[in-house]
Design an enzyme around this catalytic site. Structure first.
Site, short mmCIF file in Angstrom:
data_model
loop_
_atom_site.label_atom_id
_atom_site.label_comp_id
_atom_site.label_asym_id
_atom_site.label_seq_id
_atom_site.Cartn_x
_atom_site.Cartn_y
_atom_site.Cartn_z
N ARG A 82 0.85 -1.19 0.00
CA ARG A 82 0.00 0.00 0.00
C ARG A 82 0.89 1.24 0.00
NH1 ARG A 82 -1.95 0.85 4.32
NH2 ARG A 82 -1.22 -0.93 5.52
N TYR A 222 -1.46 -3.47 -6.86
CA TYR A 222 -1.20 -4.27 -5.67
C TYR A 222 -2.29 -4.23 -4.60
CZ TYR A 222 1.35 -6.84 -2.23
OH TYR A 222 1.72 -7.82 -1.35
N LYS A 231 -9.54 -2.39 1.60
CA LYS A 231 -9.25 -1.25 2.48
C LYS A 231 -10.02 0.00 2.06
CE LYS A 231 -6.99 -3.67 5.23
NZ LYS A 231 -5.69 -4.20 5.19
N HIS A 251 -10.42 -2.52 11.47
CA HIS A 251 -9.33 -3.37 10.96
C HIS A 251 -9.07 -4.48 11.99
CE1 HIS A 251 -4.89 -3.38 9.31
NE2 HIS A 251 -5.63 -4.26 8.68
N SER A 273 -1.21 -3.51 10.22
CA SER A 273 -0.84 -4.40 9.11
C SER A 273 0.43 -5.18 9.45
CB SER A 273 -0.64 -3.58 7.85
OG SER A 273 -1.82 -2.89 7.55
N ALA A 274 0.39 -6.46 9.14
CA ALA A 274 1.53 -7.36 9.36
C ALA A 274 1.93 -7.44 10.84
CB ALA A 274 2.72 -6.98 8.48
N CYS A 275 0.95 -7.36 11.73
CA CYS A 275 1.21 -7.48 13.16
C CYS A 275 0.46 -8.64 13.80
CB CYS A 275 0.91 -6.17 13.87
SG CYS A 275 2.09 -4.87 13.43
N GLY A 276 -0.06 -9.57 13.03
CA GLY A 276 -0.54 -10.81 13.62
C GLY A 276 -2.02 -11.10 13.58
N LYS A 277 -2.83 -10.35 12.81
CA LYS A 277 -4.27 -10.65 12.79
C LYS A 277 -4.56 -12.02 12.17
CE LYS A 277 -5.42 -6.93 10.62
NZ LYS A 277 -4.02 -6.44 10.61
N ASN A 279 -2.71 -14.55 11.81
CA ASN A 279 -2.21 -15.63 12.66
C ASN A 279 -3.11 -15.87 13.87
OD1 ASN A 279 0.66 -16.86 12.00
ND2 ASN A 279 0.50 -14.80 11.14
N ASP A 298 -9.22 -9.78 8.91
CA ASP A 298 -8.71 -8.43 8.58
C ASP A 298 -9.72 -7.32 8.79
OD1 ASP A 298 -6.29 -7.09 7.56
OD2 ASP A 298 -7.54 -6.49 5.88
N ASN A 389 6.50 -8.48 2.05
CA ASN A 389 5.05 -8.27 1.99
C ASN A 389 4.40 -9.18 0.92
OD1 ASN A 389 2.61 -7.00 2.85
ND2 ASN A 389 2.67 -5.62 1.09
N ARG A 391 2.18 -12.22 -0.44
CA ARG A 391 0.85 -12.55 0.09
C ARG A 391 0.28 -13.82 -0.53
NH1 ARG A 391 -1.50 -8.80 4.06
NH2 ARG A 391 0.15 -7.26 4.24
N ARG A 422 3.20 -3.96 17.60
CA ARG A 422 4.51 -4.61 17.55
C ARG A 422 5.47 -3.68 18.26
NH1 ARG A 422 7.05 -8.08 13.57
NH2 ARG A 422 5.07 -8.48 12.54
P1 GTP Z 1 -2.20 -7.65 7.38
O1 GTP Z 1 -2.74 -8.70 6.48
O2 GTP Z 1 -1.13 -6.83 6.74
O3 GTP Z 1 -3.25 -6.79 7.97
O4 GTP Z 1 -1.37 -8.42 8.56
P2 GTP Z 1 -1.83 -9.26 9.83
O5 GTP Z 1 -2.11 -8.35 10.97
O6 GTP Z 1 -2.88 -10.23 9.46
O7 GTP Z 1 -0.47 -10.03 10.21
P3 GTP Z 1 -0.10 -11.58 10.10
O8 GTP Z 1 -0.90 -12.45 11.00
O9 GTP Z 1 -0.04 -11.95 8.68
O10 GTP Z 1 1.38 -11.57 10.69
C1 GTP Z 1 2.40 -10.76 10.18
C2 GTP Z 1 3.75 -11.27 10.59
O11 GTP Z 1 3.84 -11.34 12.02
C3 GTP Z 1 4.02 -12.68 10.08
O12 GTP Z 1 5.34 -12.74 9.61
C4 GTP Z 1 3.85 -13.54 11.30
O13 GTP Z 1 4.64 -14.69 11.25
C5 GTP Z 1 4.24 -12.62 12.45
N1 GTP Z 1 3.50 -12.97 13.69
C6 GTP Z 1 2.17 -13.17 13.81
N2 GTP Z 1 1.83 -13.53 15.07
C7 GTP Z 1 2.98 -13.54 15.78
C8 GTP Z 1 3.29 -13.83 17.15
O14 GTP Z 1 2.43 -14.15 17.98
N3 GTP Z 1 4.60 -13.72 17.51
C9 GTP Z 1 5.57 -13.37 16.61
N4 GTP Z 1 6.82 -13.28 17.05
N5 GTP Z 1 5.32 -13.10 15.30
C10 GTP Z 1 4.05 -13.18 14.89
C1 SPV Z 2 -2.88 -4.48 5.16
O1 SPV Z 2 -1.92 -3.85 4.73
O2 SPV Z 2 -3.44 -4.20 6.24
C2 SPV Z 2 -3.40 -5.64 4.40
C3 SPV Z 2 -2.87 -5.87 3.07
O3 SPV Z 2 -4.26 -6.33 4.89
S1 SPV Z 2 -3.57 -4.81 1.89
O4 SPV Z 2 -4.69 -5.53 1.26
O5 SPV Z 2 -2.55 -4.51 0.90
O6 SPV Z 2 -4.09 -3.63 2.53
MN MN Z 3 -4.80 -5.69 7.02
#
Ligand code: GTP
Ligand code: SPV
Ligand code: MN
Length: 610
Positions: A82, A222, A231, A251, A273-277, A279, A298, A389, A391, A422
């Site tokens: 983004r 993208y 989004k 979000h 974003s990319a902080c664990g949702k 997972n 998400d 990033n 996906r 994070r």
């Molecule tokens: P968006 O799709 O961008 O909104 O991201 P998201 O919030 O869904 O994040 P996602 O669960 O994809 O995790 C992003 C990164 O954080 C990945 O590389 C995971 O492996 C890592 N991660 C997720 N949960 C944990 C956790 O509990 N501990 C650690 N150390 N890393 C984690």
């Molecule tokens: C985010 O960045 O929070 C995502 C990926 O979930 S994107 O669809 O590119 O916004």
């Molecule tokens: Mn997201």
């Protein structure tokens, strides 16, 4: 397949909806595509489109024995995330966009967009994608129509949203409002031009007009820049609809947990974003007797139900998950869903046997790969094989742990809300808010280190209110007011309890203080026991933090001293944090709700007395 030359389509519109027919004609006139394709959403259409993209070099078909009906796409290296700096909220008044958004006068912006979109689809097919976010049979279905010149966007939208003829017929039948969402990669083809695998433009514009509820996206193919139901609609435009209509577009993931006593709870969690949702949404609990089911990873739309309970639905139909770090040991539920196929991977690495790989997928690193930029790669190459990033895009109904309530338009009652970020320091593993207002304070001051999900520097701490910083479609202070006002709509006793979590704190030796992933079930168990009034906590200035004994650590192979480090409230760290919060709140100016300023003053007073 509904391919039609431009002239025919304009004269004999493919829809009986006058507003839609007129808009499609207007955009065709402006952008000048070679043909128009009304997307029906069928499997045959998907097969034909993906086949065309394989022929054109945009997609690589994966080995069907490993990943059936799945494809890999590789973006232009300058189009991988983004682009927040190029994202605009063009409200009539600047104040209504607030300090967290880029703003431009709508008339000025329209003039720029008109210029960029003029002829932008020359030599390309213009696809018209009717879509609905949420259920088609929802009480008030939220429709959109995306016009795009990217077949990759069409294929991805088919996974991420409900699209096609059924949706179009419903829009027509109810003469419904739809959000017009115009997208172009901004790379017209002149006669004789050879297309590239991933067309895009160096100049990008991701623009929202909140009052007229329209979206214009130019120059990027993208994810969040181009799949406009996600989004742009389901957060930025929907947050404005939600403000006006008394609900919330957030979000957040949605997770159902069932205790060994067979009692169910629903948790919503907002992490940047990319902080664990994804997972946490696909959690595999490590504690015996607990069951997790997912509803969403998400985006979460929440409304108050008849009894003042806060109910959540996931408006999306797929997962657009961060690939790196997703593996059989960390996220087996995601891996199982992906392995069923029907997925599009973007910017991952390819294995020599026609599969995909990314950092963290397997413990053993393959000896040879083709990296996301198409180069031969070995572990000695010195750079990641997959883009950070990168996906996977996978239908949500391939998730075995999907709750049947995912399909219910009424949604589920949320019992707990987690805000998380994070942070290497300062923020404990989990803290329970003192009350609703304090919980909103926690959300409003949420902070996180930036990630590769957006272009720009990675690892810089920034405030990210409710993990919505890049997605609030209006003034951030008004957004906090909206959250505060909502409590008046709810049954006070049934409002969710709010918690702040941090899976990413480091120990003094630099490692993660908490193992995370499936072990996060222990934190959720504590939160639920707090709701039930059965778990102990220490009252600290920042809220209620678990005692070591109150966390279920049975069978966990982690030093108690690490967990203690994860739980610590360190006044010196908070002295810094308070300064950061003060600076952050100062940026709201007059727009900061007095209640939030009051929460900050109380927090300071509690530390002074600590
Ligand atoms: P968006 O799709 O961008 O909104 O991201 P998201 O919030 O869904 O994040 P996602 O669960 O994809 O995790 C992003 C990164 O954080 C990945 O590389 C995971 O492996 C890592 N991660 C997720 N949960 C944990 C956790 O509990 N501990 C650690 N150390 N890393 C984690
Ligand atoms: C985010 O960045 O929070 C995502 C990926 O979930 S994107 O669809 O590119 O916004
Ligand atoms: Mn997201």
């Amino acid at each position: 397949m509904g391919h039609a030359p431009v002239q025919d389509s304009v004269e004999q519109a493919m829809t009986t909806h006058p507003g839609l027919a007129a808009w499609v004609a207007e955009i065709a006139e402006l952008t000048g595509p070679e043909e128009i394709h009304w997307v029906d959403g069928s499997e045959q259409e998907y097969a034909a489109l993906t086949h065309e993209m394989v022929e054109a070099g945009t997609l690589t078909r994966l080995n069907p024995e490993l990943f059936p009906n799945s494809f890999a796409a590789f973006s232009d290296p300058k189009d991988v995330a983004r682009v927040e700096g190029r994202t605009f909220i063009c409200s009539e008044k600047k104040h209504d966009a607030g300090f967290t958004n880029n703003w431009m006068d709508p008339a000025e912006m329209k003039a720029i967009l008109k210029d960029r979109f003029a002829g932008s689809m020359r030599g390309r097919t213009m696809y018209v994608i009717p879509f609905v976010m949420g259920a088609l049979d929802a009480e008030d279905p939220k429709f959109g129509v995306e016009i795009t010149d990217s077949a990759y966007v069409v294929a991805s939208m088919r996974i991420m949203a409900r699209i096609g003829t059924d949706v179009l017929r419903q829009i027509e039948l109810t003469n419904a409002f739809f959000v017009p969402a115009l997208h172009s990669v901004g790379a017209p083809l002149e006669p004789g031009d050879k297309d590239v695998a991933w067309p895009c433009s160096d100049e990008k514009w991701i623009v929202h007009f909140p009052e007229e509820r329209s979206i214009f996206s130019y120059g990027s193919g993208y994810g969040g820049n181009a799949l406009l139901g996600k989004k742009c609609f389901a957060l930025r435009i929907a947050s404005v609809m939600a403000r006006d209509e008394g609900w919330l577009a957030e979000h957040m993931l949605i997770l159902k947990l069932t205790s060994p006593e067979n009692k169910s709870y629903h948790v919503a969690a907002a992490f940047p974003s990319a902080c664990g949702k994804t997972n946490l949404a696909l959690l595999d609990p490590t504690i015996p007797g607990w069951k997790a089911e997912t509803l969403g990873d998400d985006i979460n739309w929440m409304r108050f139900g008849k009894e003042g309970e806060l109910r959540a639905v996931n408006p999306e139909a797929g997962l657009f998950g961060v690939a790196p770090g997703t593996g059989w040991s960390t996220n087996p539920n995601a891996m199982a869903a992906i392995s069923k196929g029907n997925s599009i991977f973007t910017n991952v690495a390819l294995t020599d046997d026609g599969g995909v790989w990314w950092e963290g997928m397997t413990d053993e690193v393959p000896a040879h790969l083709t990296d996301w930029r198409g180069n031969s790669w070995t572990p000695a190459s010195g750079h990641p094989a997959a883009h950070p990033n990168s996906r996977f895009c996978t239908p949500i109904d391939q998730v075995d742990m999907l709750s049947k309530d995912y399909f219910s338009p009424e949604g589920v009652e949320i019992n707990a809300i987690l805000f998380g970020g994070r942070r290497k320091t300062t923020i404990p593993l989990v803290t329970q808010a003192r009350d609703w207002s304090h919980g909103i304070f926690m959300g409003s001051t949420l902070s996180s280190e930036t990630t590769a999900a957006a272009s720009g520097a990675v690892g810089v701490v920034r405030r990210d209110p409710m993990a919505m910083l890049p997605f609030i479609g209006y003034d951030a202070g008004d957004y906090l007011k909206h959250w505060l006002d909502l409590s008046a709509n709810g049954n006070q006793a049934r409002l969710p309890k709010i918690f702040l979590v941090n899976w990413f704190r480091r120990t003094s030796t630099g490692g993660f203080a908490w193992p995370g992933f499936g072990e996060n079930s222990r934190v959720l168990k504590w939160a639920i026991e707090r709701i039930e009034g059965t778990a102990d906590a220490v009252e600290t200035p920042i809220g209620y933090v678990p005692t070591l004994a109150s966390l279920d650590l049975s069978g966990l192979e982690v030093a108690a001293s690490d967990v203690e480090e994860a739980l610590r409230v360190v006044p010196a760290e908070w002295e810094e944090e308070l300064k950061g919060i003060e600076e952050w709140y100062a940026r709201f100016g007059d727009s900061l709700p007095a209640e939030m300023a009051g929460q900050l003053a109380e927090l300071k007073a509690r530390f002074a007395a600590y």
